[in-house]
Write an enzyme that holds these catalytic residues in place. Structure first.
Site, PDB file in Angstrom:
ATOM      1  N   GLY A   1      31.333 -93.233  51.919  1.00  0.00           N
ATOM      2  CA  GLY A   1      30.096 -93.465  52.683  1.00  0.00           C
ATOM      3  C   GLY A   1      29.792 -94.966  52.527  1.00  0.00           C
TER       4      GLY A   1
ATOM      5  NE  ARG B   1      37.632-116.562  49.842  1.00  0.00           N
ATOM      6  CZ  ARG B   1      36.935-116.782  50.430  1.00  0.00           C
ATOM      7  NH1 ARG B   1      35.752-117.101  50.031  1.00  0.00           N
ATOM      8  NH2 ARG B   1      36.991-117.376  51.981  1.00  0.00           N
TER       9      ARG B   1
ATOM     10  NE  ARG C   1      33.506 -86.023  56.222  1.00  0.00           N
ATOM     11  CZ  ARG C   1      33.936 -86.140  57.538  1.00  0.00           C
ATOM     12  NH1 ARG C   1      35.218 -85.681  58.050  1.00  0.00           N
ATOM     13  NH2 ARG C   1      32.345 -86.195  58.273  1.00  0.00           N
TER      14      ARG C   1
ATOM     15  N   GLY D   1      31.407 -94.147  45.928  1.00  0.00           N
ATOM     16  CA  GLY D   1      30.590 -93.271  45.483  1.00  0.00           C
ATOM     17  C   GLY D   1      31.173 -92.640  44.998  1.00  0.00           C
ATOM     18  CG  ASP D   2      29.321 -88.821  43.344  1.00  0.00           C
ATOM     19  OD1 ASP D   2      29.668 -89.163  44.530  1.00  0.00           O
ATOM     20  OD2 ASP D   2      28.605 -88.723  41.989  1.00  0.00           O
TER      21      ASP D   2
ATOM     22  CG  ASP E   1      24.690 -90.790  43.326  1.00  0.00           C
ATOM     23  OD1 ASP E   1      24.901 -92.215  43.439  1.00  0.00           O
ATOM     24  OD2 ASP E   1      24.528 -90.376  44.476  1.00  0.00           O
TER      25      ASP E   1
ATOM     26  NE  ARG F   1      -0.816 -90.896  64.624  1.00  0.00           N
ATOM     27  CZ  ARG F   1      -0.389 -91.010  66.003  1.00  0.00           C
ATOM     28  NH1 ARG F   1       0.809 -92.323  66.137  1.00  0.00           N
ATOM     29  NH2 ARG F   1      -0.575 -90.599  67.632  1.00  0.00           N
TER      30      ARG F   1
ATOM     31  NE  ARG G   1      23.300 -84.240  52.083  1.00  0.00           N
ATOM     32  CZ  ARG G   1      24.316 -84.937  52.109  1.00  0.00           C
ATOM     33  NH1 ARG G   1      24.488 -86.240  51.784  1.00  0.00           N
ATOM     34  NH2 ARG G   1      24.251 -84.843  53.995  1.00  0.00           N
TER      35      ARG G   1
ATOM     36  CB  ALA H   1       4.511 -94.817  49.269  1.00  0.00           C
ATOM     37  CD  GLU H   2      -1.225 -94.130  50.598  1.00  0.00           C
ATOM     38  OE1 GLU H   2       0.014 -94.111  51.077  1.00  0.00           O
ATOM     39  OE2 GLU H   2      -1.968 -95.203  50.746  1.00  0.00           O
TER      40      GLU H   2
ATOM     41  CG  HIS I   1      23.646 -92.084  58.998  1.00  0.00           C
ATOM     42  ND1 HIS I   1      23.434 -91.317  59.329  1.00  0.00           N
ATOM     43  CD2 HIS I   1      24.806 -92.346  58.641  1.00  0.00           C
ATOM     44  CE1 HIS I   1      24.037 -90.434  59.301  1.00  0.00           C
ATOM     45  NE2 HIS I   1      24.718 -91.068  58.640  1.00  0.00           N
TER      46      HIS I   1
ATOM     47  CD  GLN J   1      17.567 -94.077  54.755  1.00  0.00           C
ATOM     48  OE1 GLN J   1      17.095 -93.883  53.065  1.00  0.00           O
ATOM     49  NE2 GLN J   1      17.847 -92.539  55.441  1.00  0.00           N
ATOM     50  NE  ARG J   2      25.754 -93.389  54.711  1.00  0.00           N
ATOM     51  CZ  ARG J   2      25.820 -93.047  53.305  1.00  0.00           C
ATOM     52  NH1 ARG J   2      25.959 -93.972  52.379  1.00  0.00           N
ATOM     53  NH2 ARG J   2      25.625 -91.757  52.991  1.00  0.00           N
TER      54      ARG J   2
END
Lengths: 320, 320, 320, 320
Positions: B12, B26, B73, B103-104, B131, B164, B173, B188-189, B251, B253-254
């Site tokens: 990702g 560089r 992939r 990523g891992d 992670d 609300r 994940r 956030a609550e 997505h 977020q990416r």
């Protein structure tokens, strides 16, 4: 253990001060300790301009720039008489400890208050300049760096369109941290900081060569501590003969909704500082060293001079 | 000392991968080493889709999200035969070492390539989830956290207007880092993460009580590893009887222009990783521990599980 | 019907010029007409610095600030000989019509080229100042206004924290449109524009009164056409005795990713202008009047002076 | 001339409602008319949840999303008895006219109240969907379009990195305005709106062809009125065999600090609507037609269906 504390913000405001004050208030209440908010810094303290805070007093402020407590200059507090008066007011209100969020000038004032009157003081470094000794981080510095980089992005657009050089003067009287971090992140061609000498002739020769080869934009970030961006930009324009524009970012660097980094670190520092003050600790400033929260001696923090990480200087050279 | 290396991005994408690749290129050129860019991850490698890079190849990319090298992939690379073929291609091109940003999952593939074929490999952790074991930081995590907080700010507006509850599902994940950091920063609550159990009944009781007292908005951040935000939001709406809306950020977020934190740390990691690979080091991943750059054993990085800083769990409770 | 046209950007760049050029190129190709891009304005034209464009030539640029075609000053084009030379180059390249995107200076140059050489010219108003006669809108003005308002929001934070007055100098030599629109949207207390006289003594008296009553922040927006924001800020600080800071926004106002308004209107204008030029029309500028696209006589557009909508002046008074 | 009016926000909130309410309040006070703010829409009205407003009541809100007055659903108001009760409360409070800011559902309720009880009503169209008949503009639509375009920019990053198709579902049950405007501005490859049929097979064939030729990213914007973006994305992924991701933007589209366009137009509409109501006018909605403020018959506004400007449909085809 203290039963009543007060939180105050002083000196120049910085984004994240609200997050820190919020954490102080909620931590104190969580511990069952009474917490006061003092308005307008030491000036408000001397005017007894303060109020007891509830959890709701700090609702809906974590995302706000500036400081909801306000801040102000206060010459009277710079005198021993002023500080004695401040102490008497704190005693009268039953306030046993003071938590101060501010830059090194403000921390210096707090240190004198503590030394002269013996009231417990815990400090948090709140300044966009990231120039407080003993901590790698000060509240607001990450937001300010992001604000500068956004400005660089906008200026890069117009620089490329016109094949211009743009000189950006950013804050940082004693420290080049903001200039260096924002400059590297913004892909600046040159970054001038007070910690390092520079050769303007060499820079201009190099710029001439690169523009002759077709380079279309250059961003030169100048920390105000180096000198006037306007003056330096004028020299560069004259020496290179390349169309050069100057941008003095000024106070927009102090404002804006705080970044995650500033909200989170300010919140973490606020909790630790409140717990320390409540437990009776004094004369310390909380900050980050190598990613971990540490307490620094207040006197050391306000007397030593912080230096710039040499990694940044090297990185700037390699990447530009 | 190696004379020719290649940089590849895999898995990702995350904001800052471009800044890291730029620093790798560089730094290599600064050291007089030839550097290749491989397109579209391991798939591109197996297709010999690569090009030699110059300093200008990485101009004007530090501010871009995604990865200009592309990623894809590649099931074939998951086979020993595929990795043998990849190795042969690298040898044919005269590439003596591979620098992988991902990523891992991607690092695991690289570790196998190194173990089977003995080619020097250095990795950088590129994922918004933060992670990867052994490093406090992964490239892109700060930008993603800021993106989530901006979304929370927008959702808070409309939540308050309507009294609300809003449930936000964010990425993560295996790790609740993004949810926790963005949740605390967004005020956030409640923050639900896979690392911690939660009592939905207790949460709903508490929400009912607070709304009865006039509370006007609640933000509940749910890491996808905990379960479907949609399902959890439905339960909360039913149990509380309070108008509840769900937002699955997905997505967005990416993407986005990387933050200063991500540009700077990615640049610093890129430089160190390039120098290490050029010097002949292998089987290591570079990351940050306590604010300092460290090298982690590649095998350890991909086999161990990272845990969440308990400070965050405590802080979330006190501040909400 | 013309078979080959060229698009050029000239004068100061503005966000949305890329969206307009993209629409011109794609509309021409959609109509089966050859379209050239001329680099660096009239200077590039005189240097024959141009290329034939394909649909992909304008991919991934709608979101970019500045102008990918570049722009530059060109004294030679200001002479009849220069314009004759430009015409000969266009003829040599088989270019039958020129589409120019720029401010009134650039449009004036185009009008002379057309008058002297008889080549079809269609113009689009590209300037953040929104000061072109005959159109309610110019490309880039909405993005610039939003950039100024974001700056006002940041400055408001720090102004409130310190109980300061902040004077912001914004662009607009002849026109107060940017100052007025951004000032009203930013909730500015005072907006000084060249179209209207102002009484600095009355303003200062009023500010003193309001601060005495506890007002904590004032934003005063000054269009550069009124005079130096620095000088005006100095006077206000001296007369009121209130801590006053000055911010000169400068070139960040020209940059940035264009807003939806600018992307959409620039795209719509680009399509209409391309169709008109292809159909053989000339000596017109396309703009918006009352929300509808209109064509304005090029000569009128460059000779008449645009006035400021009096509604804004009244609104500013009522809302402040 | 009326001596006392009230302002209320109802239905879904939208960015700029605060700017409109602010203009209503300040205009009324400027005219020497008493003005009430009603909390939480018709529900608050029936609960007599209202307060008299001063100029400071609307300080520091022009930049806020949502509505500081709050809004809520209210079944009781949908009954004649409920509306009679609302009228009696208004009379009791001495309120002679009601200014309502909301979408067509809310305006419909107001129209009934006026028809049944004869109290003067003036409406403002507050909805991000821009689907109110008789006006080219509704409060919040520009901010929402910009929010969607920012999301598209982020999604484009990750789409290009992975050679993916991304399907974005945006708001708009009856109207494709948001999808169309944001899609064109975001450079979307396809835009599906309820006003127009589409051929999914043709779209998929075309996508396959373009990806085979090396296209790396496609953004497909789907208005919710067309159907589920998730379902449509699934079909596209299956038919094309290209990796396809879905993003349902949801409520972030309703929030955020309003754009200049929304602040300015909401302020202008607020002033005009307040003046009209105070002067005794009723049963009208203020909006924009061709850039000019117009008043529309309230009954017409809530009974007619607005259509989408065909220019957008054509433009989307040419530019994609």
């Amino acid at each position: 253990m203290l039963k009543s504390i007060a939180v105050i913000t002083s000196g120049g405001d910085s984004p994240g001060m609200n997050a820190a004050a919020r954490a102080v208030v909620r931590t104190a209440l969580y511990e069952g300790v009474k917490v006061w908010g003092i308005n307008d810094g030491y000036k408000g303290l001397l005017e007894e301009n303060m109020f007891e805070m509830k959890s709701q007093s700090v609702s809906d402020i974590i995302q706000r720039g500036g400081t909801f407590l306000g801040t102000a200059r206060c010459p009277e507090f710079e005198t021993p008489e002023g500080r004695k008066k401040a102490y008497d007011i704190l005693v009268k209100k039953g306030i046993q400890g003071l938590l101060i969020i501010g830059g090194d000038g403000s921390l210096r004032g707090a240190q004198k208050l503590s030394a002269e009157q013996g009231i417990p003081i815990v400090g948090l470094p709140g300044t966009i300049d990231n120039d407080v000794w003993g901590t790698d981080y000060t509240i607001g510095s990450d937001t300010a760096a992001n604000t500068i980089v956004e400005a660089i992005n906008k200026l890069r657009d117009t620089a490329s369109a016109h094949s211009r050089i743009i000189v950006i003067e950013v804050m940082g009287r004693k420290s080049g941290w903001l200039a260096m971090v924002a400059g590297i992140s913004g892909g600046a061609e040159y970054i001038l900081v007070p910690e390092e000498t520079y050769d303007l002739d060499a820079i201009c020769d190099n710029l001439r060569t690169r523009y002759a080869r077709g380079k279309r934009s250059s961003i030169i970030v100048v920390a105000e501590g180096v000198g006037s961006g306007t003056a330096i930009g004028k020299i560069i324009g004259d020496k290179t003969g390349i169309d050069t524009r100057i941008s003095v970012l000024g106070h927009i660097q102090r404002g804006g909704s705080p970044s995650v980094e500033d909200r989170l670190k300010a919140s973490r520092l606020g909790e630790k500082a409140a717990l320390a003050l409540i437990s009776g600790l004094s004369n310390i400033v909380f900050g980050f060293q190598k990613g971990k929260i540490v307490s620094i001696d207040l006197h050391d923090a306000v007397t030593n001079i912080k230096s710039l990480d040499p990694d940044y200087l090297r990185l700037a050279k390699i990447l530009s």
